[in-house]
Design an enzyme around this catalytic site. Structure first.
Site, PDB file in Angstrom:
ATOM      1  N   ASP A  12       2.460  -6.517  -5.970  1.00 16.16           N
ATOM      2  CA  ASP A  12       3.529  -5.964  -5.139  1.00 16.16           C
ATOM      3  C   ASP A  12       3.852  -4.571  -5.656  1.00 16.16           C
ATOM      4  O   ASP A  12       4.207  -4.401  -6.830  1.00 16.16           O
ATOM      5  CB  ASP A  12       4.758  -6.873  -5.216  1.00 16.16           C
ATOM      6  CG  ASP A  12       5.819  -6.522  -4.184  1.00 16.16           C
ATOM      7  OD1 ASP A  12       5.479  -5.829  -3.206  1.00 16.16           O
ATOM      8  OD2 ASP A  12       6.978  -6.928  -4.354  1.00 16.16           O
ATOM      9  N   ASP A 127       2.392  -3.101   1.421  1.00 14.79           N
ATOM     10  CA  ASP A 127       2.664  -2.911  -0.005  1.00 14.79           C
ATOM     11  C   ASP A 127       2.383  -4.127  -0.876  1.00 14.79           C
ATOM     12  O   ASP A 127       2.765  -4.150  -2.048  1.00 14.79           O
ATOM     13  CB  ASP A 127       4.105  -2.455  -0.216  1.00 14.79           C
ATOM     14  CG  ASP A 127       5.121  -3.508   0.218  1.00 14.79           C
ATOM     15  OD1 ASP A 127       4.719  -4.463   0.917  1.00 14.79           O
ATOM     16  OD2 ASP A 127       6.302  -3.380  -0.133  1.00 14.79           O
ATOM     17  N   GLU A 128       1.703  -5.145  -0.341  1.00 14.24           N
ATOM     18  CA  GLU A 128       1.414  -6.318  -1.169  1.00 14.24           C
ATOM     19  C   GLU A 128       0.107  -6.980  -0.774  1.00 14.24           C
ATOM     20  O   GLU A 128      -0.293  -6.954   0.393  1.00 14.24           O
ATOM     21  CB  GLU A 128       2.563  -7.337  -1.109  1.00 14.24           C
ATOM     22  CG  GLU A 128       2.789  -7.931   0.270  1.00 14.24           C
ATOM     23  CD  GLU A 128       3.814  -9.053   0.243  1.00 14.24           C
ATOM     24  OE1 GLU A 128       3.773  -9.873  -0.694  1.00 14.24           O
ATOM     25  OE2 GLU A 128       4.646  -9.112   1.172  1.00 14.24           O
TER      26      GLU A 128
END
Length: 437
Positions: A12, A127-128
């Site tokens: 993350d 974003d992950e």
């Protein structure tokens, strides 16, 4: 022969959008910064070359926080919070506009950097990601007295690669499965690396609130709390039959397994999107007639942006839908299915306008969205004529619309005359050479 230990990582990025902005504005490092403003909140370059930034203190509007730096989070500001409420908590926080092109660029960079070390990746958003480290060379080896030193070293190599490629930090949780890794990646944020096994569950996982489990939402959390279950450990103490009785067979069984860290889901390296959409929340509530020009421009822009997304990613879709949120926060959706898939902005806009005819627009609007679903890859014969699609869309709208009395129809028409709702009439006005009213 030693059994192969399953290692799944969840990566993350730390305060991703805000961190990208700090690369652009390094003078803001360590300050409370909130992302979620509009174009008017772009920093102003002064005569001496320095920059003047907008703050939350004088913000007025309907925007929400996209993300915030950790310094802003210390004031209680978090993603999804209204900017007006954030202004009450951190009035001097810097407010920056969102720049999704930049965020997508850095998203591609960090994922490429991860793939250089561990190529089995499940993309979970901008974003992950999840990463299967099981077969990556070195992950099954001990390093000195650390039995898990090998996988720890590989995870650290991934973090180093991401930092070199982007200048950004990330947090990684490494455990035997996706459920635990998602939790673990939050434990030592920011810039953290956490490696856990099943033996660590009682000490590291069970003391956490049940909301730490991805899949327990606000409603389930509230019900668990009302039943006296506040932590994951308390949930793990619950009898399976009682959970099934309280939450149903499927969800109750999942709660029982999740509280014990049981999760057999594989890392899925590819999945097709279900739909693509664009939506926006207005700075002030808008009326379908009085703010027709503004809403019409926004409506067209949303349809165009969805079409651009489809074309860039090489998808077409048959189901066109709209989402409306009114001043009382009530949300409605409408959709219709075209005779053939499309990625054409004009056709998407026209079909969305047909959906709009099936909604009572007497209340003011605070949010508007356009969605394209039933996606497929473009092929021969996918082109759809506007005239044919319009006829199909009108027929679909007519079938879906509840029967109204003549008095109701006349009342609605009188309320809207002499102007049409923002979803229709623009193309006809332009074709006739008349200005759109």
């Amino acid at each position: 022969m030693t059994a192969v230990r399953r290692w799944i990582a969840h990566l993350d990025m730390d305060a991703f959008y805000a961190s990208v902005e700090l690369l652009r504005y390094p003078e803001l490092k360590g300050l409370p910064v909130v992302i979620g403003g509009g174009r008017r909140h772009q920093p102003e370059v002064l005569a001496d070359g320095s920059r003047q930034f907008a703050t939350l203190r004088h913000y007025a509007g309907r925007g929400v926080v996209t993300t915030a730096t950790y310094a802003a989070r210390d004031y209680g500001v978090h993603s999804g919070m209204g900017l007006m409420k954030a202004a009450q908590r951190a009035p001097d926080a810097v407010l920056l506009p969102t720049d999704f092109e930049a965020y997508r660029h850095y998203s591609r960079l960090f994922k490429q950097a991860v793939a250089e070390v561990a190529p089995v990746i499940e993309d979970r958003g901008i974003d992950e990601i999840y990463i299967d480290l099981t077969e990556v060379p070195g992950t099954q080896e001990a390093v000195g007295h650390d039995a898990f030193g090998g996988v720890r070293a590989v995870a650290q190599e991934i973090r180093n690669n991401v930092k070199r490629a982007t200048g950004l930090t990330c947090s990684i949780g490494v455990t035997p499965n996706k459920l635990l890794s998602k939790i673990a990646s939050e434990l030592d944020k920011p810039d953290g690396l956490t490696v856990l096994t099943a033996d660590d569950i009682p000490a590291r996982i069970w003391p956490l609130k049940v909301r730490s489990i991805n899949g327990i939402g606000p409603k389930a959390n509230a019900k668990l709390k009302a039943l006296g279950v506040d932590t994951i450990g308390q949930l793990a103490e619950c009898d399976a039959a009682w959970l099934l009785e309280q939450f149903g067979r499927s969800y109750g069984a999942w709660l029982y397994r999740a509280s014990r860290g049981i999760d057999d889901r594989p890392v899925v390296t590819y999945s097709e999107p279900v739909s693509m959409s664009r939506e926006t929340t207005f700075d002030r509530d808008l009326h379908a007639v009085r703010d027709r020009a503004t809403l019409s421009a926004i409506f067209t822009d949303l349809a165009t942006r969805v079409a651009d997304d489809l074309q860039r990613k090489r998808w077409v879709g048959r189901t066109i839908g709209i989402k409306l949120r009114f001043e009382d926060f009530k949300t409605v959706t409408r959709d219709l299915t075209l005779p053939a898939p499309t990625a054409d902005a004009q056709l998407i806009r026209q079909a969305a306008g047909q959906c709009l005819k099936r909604v009572d627009l007497s209340r003011r609007l605070r949010l508007l969205g356009v969605r394209v679903g039933s996606l497929s890859r473009p092929g021969v014969g996918d082109a759809v004529s506007l005239a044919g699609a319009a006829q199909k869309a009108a027929a679909a709208a007519s079938r879906a619309e509840p029967r109204r009395t003549r008095a109701q129809i006349e009342a609605e028409r009188a309320a809207l005359e002499p102007e049409l709702p923002f979803g229709e009439g623009d193309e006809a006005d332009e074709a006739a050479g008349q200005p759109s009213s």
